[in-house]
Scaffold this motif. Structure first.
Motif, PDB file in Angstrom:
ATOM      1  N   VAL A   1       1.021  -1.165   0.332  1.00  0.00           N
ATOM      2  CA  VAL A   1      -0.016   0.215  -0.449  1.00  0.00           C
ATOM      3  C   VAL A   1       0.824   1.139  -0.100  1.00  0.00           C
ATOM      4  CG1 VAL A   1      -1.616   0.997   1.179  1.00  0.00           C
ATOM      5  CG2 VAL A   1      -1.801  -0.816   0.880  1.00  0.00           C
ATOM      6  N   THR A   2       1.231   2.045  -0.747  1.00  0.00           N
ATOM      7  CA  THR A   2       1.810   3.339  -0.858  1.00  0.00           C
ATOM      8  C   THR A   2       0.894   3.945  -0.522  1.00  0.00           C
ATOM      9  OG1 THR A   2       0.574   4.068  -3.410  1.00  0.00           O
ATOM     10  CG2 THR A   2       2.444   2.481  -3.256  1.00  0.00           C
ATOM     11  N   GLY A   3       1.785   5.380  -0.285  1.00  0.00           N
ATOM     12  CA  GLY A   3       0.655   6.903   0.372  1.00  0.00           C
ATOM     13  C   GLY A   3       0.220   6.374   1.706  1.00  0.00           C
ATOM     14  N   LEU A   4       1.318   6.027   2.309  1.00  0.00           N
ATOM     15  CA  LEU A   4       1.069   5.773   3.901  1.00  0.00           C
ATOM     16  C   LEU A   4       2.199   6.851   4.417  1.00  0.00           C
ATOM     17  CD1 LEU A   4      -0.411   2.228   4.512  1.00  0.00           C
ATOM     18  CD2 LEU A   4      -1.826   4.445   4.163  1.00  0.00           C
ATOM     19  N   ASP A   5       1.767   7.344   5.807  1.00  0.00           N
ATOM     20  CA  ASP A   5       2.728   8.041   6.204  1.00  0.00           C
ATOM     21  C   ASP A   5       2.809   7.538   7.758  1.00  0.00           C
ATOM     22  OD1 ASP A   5       4.359   9.350   7.853  1.00  0.00           O
ATOM     23  OD2 ASP A   5       3.020  11.590   7.868  1.00  0.00           O
ATOM     24  N   PRO A   6       4.261   7.517   7.422  1.00  0.00           N
ATOM     25  CA  PRO A   6       4.560   6.393   8.572  1.00  0.00           C
ATOM     26  C   PRO A   6       5.088   6.993  10.042  1.00  0.00           C
ATOM     27  CG  PRO A   6       7.203   6.717   6.759  1.00  0.00           C
ATOM     28  CD  PRO A   6       5.617   7.604   6.227  1.00  0.00           C
ATOM     29  N   GLY A   7       4.476   7.974  10.129  1.00  0.00           N
ATOM     30  CA  GLY A   7       4.627   8.781  11.402  1.00  0.00           C
ATOM     31  C   GLY A   7       3.623   9.343  11.616  1.00  0.00           C
TER      32      GLY A   7
END
Length: 410
Positions: A244-250
């Motif tokens: 899944v792209t476009g996810l903010d790890p923070g």
């Protein structure tokens, strides 16, 4: 009936966070000047359409082009506001305490399922402040002060108060009379207000100080939605690698916890470059407390079906007051597929690894239930689903995402 089959894998892009978008839209409507909200989907889900219609009814001007929404803050203040919240609990609960500060009287139109959901903690609080507050209408302004409210029914009550109290002339305090659940959604509201110049701070564990600040126009971008992505991530653990792209790890989204849940269950979780990849491992059952993340229950259920041993989902009593009674719906529909599942007052237990079979299932007019069943189709050779179009509440492009991951719809 629509038939779904296939074992989802491959890559998909996260849709924008519905929770963040609701809050940005309302903040922009309450702010002075023209705000820009970027990163929205080309087709708004039903819930965000409800919020957009309501802020226009409040007197804000809004223009939506491609993935960008331009909102000019409320200017005209109608004597009577008619707000059609449809089936959107966020729209209703976030705007309910705000509306009487904007117009003389607000009337709310709600779907039958939304009208059945509890609102008494807010209506009783506002009545104590001299407001004429009923479930379907509210009128009469109120001033700053102390606002005691339960924290264990819906965090949206607290978020709505944060938005409203920011409009007042003096400092106010929200005092939680019971422990706060889903705190991350309150923090998301505080962060959204901060982006528009609002200010609030915690004073100990049970009080939020809200300072009077005139909200100012802002240019913001909506981040990817961990709640919606959670089922795709669970599918990666069950079927094969899913990215899944476009996810903010923070991200401060509470449902980011799905990554640690899948890791605990034995899946491989890799992060980097703005994407998350989950791959299968030897899945094992675990205990999960969903008091802060109730919307993850469907994704946890999907992973639990393929896990060895028992997965216990607990402290999710609020799931019974969603678009449907989600605990009952999950238990009922997964049993149709042959799952070994027991229902509890505040959750469920799934003993995974058993053989499942196809069946005709019901969505209970709940987008999260529909998505769970569709994603579970690969474990049982396919399912037939009645009412699957309800996914448009949060993700009108869900069927396209499912096909992109290799699913089949007929």
């Amino acid at each position: 009936m629509t038939r779904f089959s296939g074992r989802p894998h491959d890559s998909v892009t996260a849709i924008p966070s519905k929770s963040a978008a609701h809050r940005y839209m309302i903040c922009a409507a309450l702010a002075q000047g023209r705000s820009v909200i970027r990163g929205l989907p080309g087709e708004l889900p039903d819930d965000l359409t409800a919020t957009l219609d309501c802020i226009r009814a409040l007197g804000a001007a809004a223009v939506f082009r491609d993935d960008t929404l331009e909102i000019t803050g409320i200017n005209a203040k109608p004597d009577v506001l008619r707000l059609d919240c449809r089936d959107s609990g966020a729209t209703y609960r976030l705007l309910y305490p705000v509306a009487p500060l904007i117009g003389g009287r607000a009337e709310f139109m709600l779907s039958p399922s939304l009208a059945a959901r509890p609102m008494e903690p807010v209506t009783e609080l506002l009545k104590s402040k001299g407001v004429a507050a009923e479930k379907l209408s509210v009128s009469g302004s109120f001033g700053p002060g102390e606002f005691p409210i339960r924290g264990d029914v819906s965090s949206q009550y607290i978020s709505g108060l944060l938005l409203a109290l920011s409009l007042l002339e003096g400092e106010s305090r929200i005092r939680l009379t019971t422990p706060l659940q889903s705190k991350s959604y309150v923090e998301l509201t505080r962060a959204s207000l901060s982006a528009f110049g609002g200010e609030s701070q915690w004073m100990g564990q049970d009080t939020i100080l809200v300072k009077p600040r005139r909200l100012k126009a802002a240019d913001v971008t909506v981040e990817g939605d961990y709640t919606h992505a959670s089922l795709f991530l669970a599918a990666g653990a069950v079927y094969g690698p899913v990215t899944v792209t476009g996810l903010d790890p923070g991200s401060i989204q509470g449902d980011r916890a799905m990554l640690s849940i899948l890791d605990r269950m034995g899946a491989r979780v890799d992060m980097g470059g703005g994407s998350v990849t989950v791959s299968p491992g030897r899945l094992r059952g675990i205990d999960v407390d969903v008091s802060d993340t109730p919307d993850l229950a469907p994704a946890i259920a999907l992973a639990a079906l393929a896990a060895e041993g028992s997965t216990v989902v607990k402290n999710g009593g609020r799931l019974r007051f969603k678009e449907c009674d989600r605990i009952s719906a999950i238990a009922t529909e997964l049993k149709r597929l042959g799952a070994d599942i027991d229902e509890a007052p505040d959750g469920f237990t799934i003993r995974g690894g058993g053989k499942l079979h196809g069946a005709a299932c019901l969505c209970h007019n709940d987008h999260r239930i529909a998505m769970l069943l569709i994603m579970a189709a690969g474990l049982c050779g396919g399912i037939e689903l009645n009412g699957a179009e309800c996914v448009s509440k949060s993700a009108p492009g869900f069927f396209d995402e499912y096909r992109q991951l290799g699913g089949s719809i007929s």
